[in-house]
Write a protein that holds these residues in place. Structure first.
Motif, PDB file in Angstrom:
ATOM      1  N   ILE A  62       0.818  -1.211   0.000  1.00  0.00           N
ATOM      2  CA  ILE A  62       0.000   0.000   0.000  1.00  0.00           C
ATOM      3  C   ILE A  62       0.854   1.265   0.000  1.00  0.00           C
ATOM      4  O   ILE A  62       0.379   2.344  -0.393  1.00  0.00           O
ATOM      5  CB  ILE A  62      -0.964  -0.005   1.219  1.00  0.00           C
ATOM      6  N   GLY A  84      -4.240   3.815   3.888  1.00  0.00           N
ATOM      7  CA  GLY A  84      -2.935   3.154   3.994  1.00  0.00           C
ATOM      8  C   GLY A  84      -2.735   2.496   5.345  1.00  0.00           C
ATOM      9  O   GLY A  84      -2.341   1.323   5.442  1.00  0.00           O
ATOM     10  N   THR A  87      -5.139  -0.492   5.931  1.00  0.00           N
ATOM     11  CA  THR A  87      -4.728  -1.673   5.156  1.00  0.00           C
ATOM     12  C   THR A  87      -3.610  -2.429   5.862  1.00  0.00           C
ATOM     13  O   THR A  87      -3.619  -3.662   5.943  1.00  0.00           O
ATOM     14  CB  THR A  87      -4.260  -1.249   3.753  1.00  0.00           C
ATOM     15  N   LEU A 218      -6.159  -0.418  -3.867  1.00  0.00           N
ATOM     16  CA  LEU A 218      -5.840  -1.851  -3.784  1.00  0.00           C
ATOM     17  C   LEU A 218      -5.653  -2.456  -5.174  1.00  0.00           C
ATOM     18  O   LEU A 218      -4.798  -3.328  -5.369  1.00  0.00           O
ATOM     19  CB  LEU A 218      -6.933  -2.592  -3.023  1.00  0.00           C
ATOM     20  N   SER A 221      -2.169  -1.494  -5.938  1.00  0.00           N
ATOM     21  CA  SER A 221      -1.089  -2.050  -5.119  1.00  0.00           C
ATOM     22  C   SER A 221      -1.027  -3.579  -5.100  1.00  0.00           C
ATOM     23  O   SER A 221       0.059  -4.142  -4.952  1.00  0.00           O
ATOM     24  CB  SER A 221      -1.216  -1.543  -3.678  1.00  0.00           C
TER      25      SER A 221
END
Length: 472
Positions: A62, A84, A87, A218, A221
Motif C-alpha cells: 500500500i 494506507g 490496510t 488496492l 497495489s
C-alpha cells in the motif's frame, strides 16, 4: 517549478539524506563482521531478507499506492493516509496465525548445527509491523512534498540504528537479536517523530472511509505484492540456496560481498525517490517520452560508470568493509556489480508501469525474472557455490531489463542509446573477467578499462546534464 528543475532539486535533497545514511551503514559492516561470527551474520541477514519478503504481503504494498495517489491533487490526503494505515493493520492481523510457516525456512551452520526462523517469529513479526508503519508514514510525507523531512528521517533512522547496534552488540552482547532489534527500534522512533513533526494525526479520518478510493488503491497495489515478493526472492533465493546447499558461513560471505554492488543500487534509490515524484505531471505524450529518454540515458551512464569503479575496487572494498575471514567474497563483486547496473535500469523501466498504473505487467516481468533466477540458482549453486549465485543474479537482472524495455514500449517507448549501452556492457564484462583472472599488471588494465568506460559514457552524461540544467 518544471519537471526538470523539480527532479534536480529532489535528487539533490535525497542524495544528501541517502548518502549520509546509507554510507554509514556500509562503513559499519566491518564492525558487524567483527562482532558476530559468519554464522550469526548469515542468520541475521536471513531474518532481514525474510522480513523484506513478508513486508509487501502484510502491507499489500500500500505504500506504493500512498505515494502514487497522494501526489494527485484531486485526492483528499486524509483519505489516502487513513486507507494506507487501515490496510496495514488489517494485513498484520490476518498474517498473525500464519507464523508456523517460518519453520519452513531452514539453515545449516558451519559447525553442523541446524535451525529454522520459527525461533525468531515474534522478532520477525515486530520487525514487519514497524517497517510497514514507518514506510506508510515516509511515503505519505513525500506525497505531501516534505522531501527535506524525508531525507532527514533517513539520516535519523541510520544514526539511531548504529547507536543501538553498538549498545546491543558491544554492551549487551545480544548478537543476532541486537542486530535486528536495533532496526525495529529505529523504525518505531522514526514513525513517532514523523507523526509529531508532520502532524500526521490530522490526516487520520475515523469516519467512514472512501471505499471507492480504497478499491482503486488496492487495484493498484495488489499486483505489486507478488512483484515485490519476487524482487526480494531474486536477492533472497541466493542466500537461501547457499544456506541450505552450502552453509550460513558461505551465505554470510556472499551477503557481505553483495553490499558493495549495493552502492550502485544506492544511486538508483536516490534517483528513483526523486523520479517517482517528478513523473506525475500534465505533459503531452511526446514530452513524456522525450523526458524519460533524456533522463534514462543520463542515468544509465552514471550507473555503469559506478559499476565499472565497483569492479576495479572490489578487493579494496571488501578489505575496508569486512574482516579478513570475508576476503574471498571479493570474487563475487565483479559479477554482482554488472547485475546491479541492470537492476537499476530495470527499476527505471518500471516507472513507466507505475506512471500508467499498469502494475500487472510489472508483476509479470518480475515473475519471469524470478523463475530464471531460482532455476539458475538450483542448477549453479551446487557446483559453483557463491559464484553460481552471483551469475544467476546477473542473468536474471539482464532478463528483467530486456523484458521491461521491450514490453513497456506499448505504453511509453524509452529511446535508449543502444550502441553506447551495448559497448559499455561489453567493456564491463571484459573488465570483470580480467579482474577475476588477475593477469600481470591487472591493476593497470583495470584503470585503463575504467577510463574507457568513463570516456564512452562521458559525452552522454554531459549532454544529459546540460539538458537538465538548461531546462531547469
Amino acid at each position: 517549478m518544471n519537471q526538470y528543475k523539480r527532479l534536480l532539486s529532489n535528487t539533490f535533497i535525497f542524495a544528501v539524506g541517502t548518502f549520509s545514511s546509507k554510507i554509514l551503514v556500509i562503513l559499519m559492516l566491518r564492525f558487524y563482521t567483527g562482532m558476530m561470527t559468519t554464522d550469526e551474520m548469515g542468520v541475521a541477514d536471513l531474518i532481514v531478507k525474510t522480513t523484506s519478503i513478508l513486508y509487501p504481503v502484510v502491507s499489500l504494498s500500500i505504500g506504493q499506492a500512498i505515494i502514487r495517489y497522494g501526489l494527485e491533487r484531486r485526492r483528499r490526503k486524509s483519505d489516502v493516509f487513513t486507507i494506507g494505515l487501515a490496510t496495514i493493520l488489517c494485513g498484520f492481523v490476518i498474517a498473525l496465525p500464519f507464523h508456523p510457516l517460518l519453520g519452513l525456512i531452514h539453515y545449516n551452520t558451519s559447525t553442523g548445527a541446524t535451525g529454522s526462523l520459527l525461533e525468531y517469529q515474534w522478532l520477525i513479526y515486530l520487525y514487519v509491523l514497524t517497517s510497514c508503519t514507518q514506510n506508510a508514514c515516509s511515503q505519505f510525507i513525500r506525497a505531501l512534498g516534505y522531501v527535506r523531512l524525508y531525507a532527514v528521517d533517513g539520516i535519523f533512522r541510520t544514526f539511531v540504528t548504529i547507536l543501538l547496534n553498538i549498545l546491543y552488540l558491544t554492551v549487551f552482547k545480544w548478537n543476532i537479536f541486537g542486530y535486528v532489534f536495533s532496526i525495529i527500534c529505529a523504525d518505531a522512533l522514526s514513525t513517532v517523530c514523523l507523526f509529531l513533526l508532520a502532524s500526521l494525526w490530522k490526516y487520520i479520518r475515523l469516519r467512514k472511509p472512501n471505499f471507492y478510493l480504497w478499491r482503486s488503491m488496492l487495484a493498484y497495489s495488489l499486483p505489486l505484492v507478488p512483484d515485490a515478493i519476487l524482487v526480494y526472492i531474486i536477492g533472497f533465493s541466493d542466500q537461501a540456496f547457499l544456506a541450505a546447499m552450502q552453509d550460513t558461513s558461505v551465505s554470510a560471505i556472499y551477503s557481505i560481498a553483495y553490499r558493495v554492488p549495493t552502492l550502485i543500487a544506492l544511486v538508483a534509490s536516490i534517483f528513483v525517490d526523486a523520479w517517482q515524484i517528478s513523473i506525475v505531471n500534465n505533459n503531452s505524450r511526446e514530452e513524456q517520452i522525450h523526458f524519460f529518454s533524456n533522463v534514462g540515458n543520463t542515468y544509465s551512464s552514471i550507473v555503469f560508470i559506478i559499476a565499472s569503479g565497483g569492479i576495479m575496487c572490489a578487493k579494496l572494498a571488501i578489505t575496508v568493509l569486512a574482516v579478513p575471514s570475508y576476503y574471498i567474497g571479493w570474487t563475487f563483486i565483479p559479477v554482482l556489480a554488472v547485475g546491479a547496473g541492470f537492476n537499476c535500469l530495470s527499476s527505471f523501466q518500471k516507472s513507466v508501469y507505475l506512471l500508467e498504473k499498469r502494475t500487472v505487467p510489472s508483476f509479470l516481468s518480475t515473475a519471469f525474472s524470478a523463475v530464471v533466477n531460482i532455476t539458475l540458482n538450483a542448477l549453479l549453486i551446487p557446483r559453483y557455490g557463491g559464484m553460481g549465485a552471483a551469475t544467476a543474479t546477473l542473468i536474471s537482472y539482464v532478463v528483467l531489463f530486456l523484458y521491461r524495455a521491450i514490453d513497456s514500449r506499448r505504453f511509453m517507448p524509452v529511446r535508449w542509446n543502444k550502441k553506447r549501452l551495448g559497448g559499455t556492457v561489453l567493456l564491463l564484462c571484459v573488465q570483470g573477467a580480467l579482474m577475476l583472472l588477475e593477469p600481470p599488471l591487472w591493476l593497470l588494465w583495470q584503470l585503463l578499462l575504467f577510463l574507457v568506460v568513463f570516456l564512452l559514457n562521458c559525452r552522454e552524461l554531459l549532454v544529459g546534464v546540460n539538458k537538465l540544467l538548461h531546462r531547469a
